[in-house]
Design an enzyme around this catalytic site. Structure first.
Site, PDB file in Angstrom:
ATOM      1  CG  LEU A  93      19.372  30.397   4.244  1.00  0.00           C
ATOM      2  CD1 LEU A  93      18.876  31.481   3.697  1.00  0.00           C
ATOM      3  CD2 LEU A  93      18.211  29.934   5.080  1.00  0.00           C
ATOM      4  CB  CYS A  94      22.029  25.825  -0.717  1.00  0.00           C
ATOM      5  SG  CYS A  94      23.270  25.604  -2.064  1.00  0.00           S
ATOM      6  CG  HIS A  95      16.854  25.556  -3.383  1.00  0.00           C
ATOM      7  ND1 HIS A  95      17.404  26.900  -3.641  1.00  0.00           N
ATOM      8  CD2 HIS A  95      15.531  25.953  -3.285  1.00  0.00           C
ATOM      9  CE1 HIS A  95      16.752  28.352  -3.104  1.00  0.00           C
ATOM     10  NE2 HIS A  95      14.940  27.375  -2.874  1.00  0.00           N
ATOM     11  CG  MET A 130      25.529  28.613  -3.068  1.00  0.00           C
ATOM     12  SD  MET A 130      27.130  29.807  -2.777  1.00  0.00           S
ATOM     13  CE  MET A 130      27.868  28.799  -1.315  1.00  0.00           C
ATOM     14  CD  GLU A 131      24.368  23.240  -5.649  1.00  0.00           C
ATOM     15  OE1 GLU A 131      24.318  23.310  -4.651  1.00  0.00           O
ATOM     16  OE2 GLU A 131      24.950  24.106  -6.253  1.00  0.00           O
ATOM     17  CG  ASP A 191      42.498  14.433   6.703  1.00  0.00           C
ATOM     18  OD1 ASP A 191      42.827  14.564   8.093  1.00  0.00           O
ATOM     19  OD2 ASP A 191      41.725  13.601   6.610  1.00  0.00           O
TER      20      ASP A 191
END
Length: 159
Positions: free
Chosen positions: A75-77, A113-114, A128
């Site tokens: 739901l992130c733009h 969020m970014e 990793d």
């Protein structure tokens, strides 16, 4: 308490409409850490890991991740980022690498969020690249440090 914005009155998930919001300068800063064995830390610090420059690759991975956040978080733009800065701090005493990501935009929704996604992907990239020698690395302390701009104004984490 503030209502959750990603659910309609029937409880169904939806992407928030930001169309009427003013475009403003928005900034977010997030951080997180990865702790490893001292021998692994030495490989990272010295740039001698078998897969190459761990910190350099993690930096690029963080930048790439910030640009793909809307593809990962349902739901992130999608946001046109204007700046992404990635910093690493190496603490030999605790064999810990801290990553801090600062994201900026001029837009209608924030970039928290970014920044958080950039930190997580940077730390996952370190894991990793080093897992062949240390599967016990621990990623933690991922959090938003601050956000600026927008209707809700500024916020800075306590402490």
């Amino acid at each position: 308490m503030t209502q959750l914005t990603h659910f309609d009155t029937a409880g169904q998930a939806h992407m928030v409409d930001v169309g009427d919001k003013a475009s403003t300068h928005r900034v977010a800063v997030a951080t997180g850490t990865i702790t490893m064995q001292p021998a692994t830390f030495t490989l990272v610090r010295d740039g001698s890991a078998k897969k190459g420059d761990v910190i350099g690759i993690a930096r690029v991975a963080a930048i790439m991740a910030t640009k793909r956040t809307a593809d990962l978080i349902p739901l992130c733009h999608p946001i046109g980022l204007t700046k992404v800065a990635v910093e690493f701090a190496l603490d030999e005493a605790t064999a810990t690498v801290a990553c801090t990501v600062r994201t900026e935009t001029r837009g209608q929704t924030g970039v928290e969020m970014e920044a958080l996604t950039g930190v997580q992907v940077a730390l996952l990239t370190i894991y990793d690249m080093c897992k062949a020698v240390d599967r016990g690395m621990v990623i933690g302390n991922v959090k938003l440090l601050e956000k600026h701009g927008g209707k809700s104004g500024d916020w800075v984490a306590a402490g």
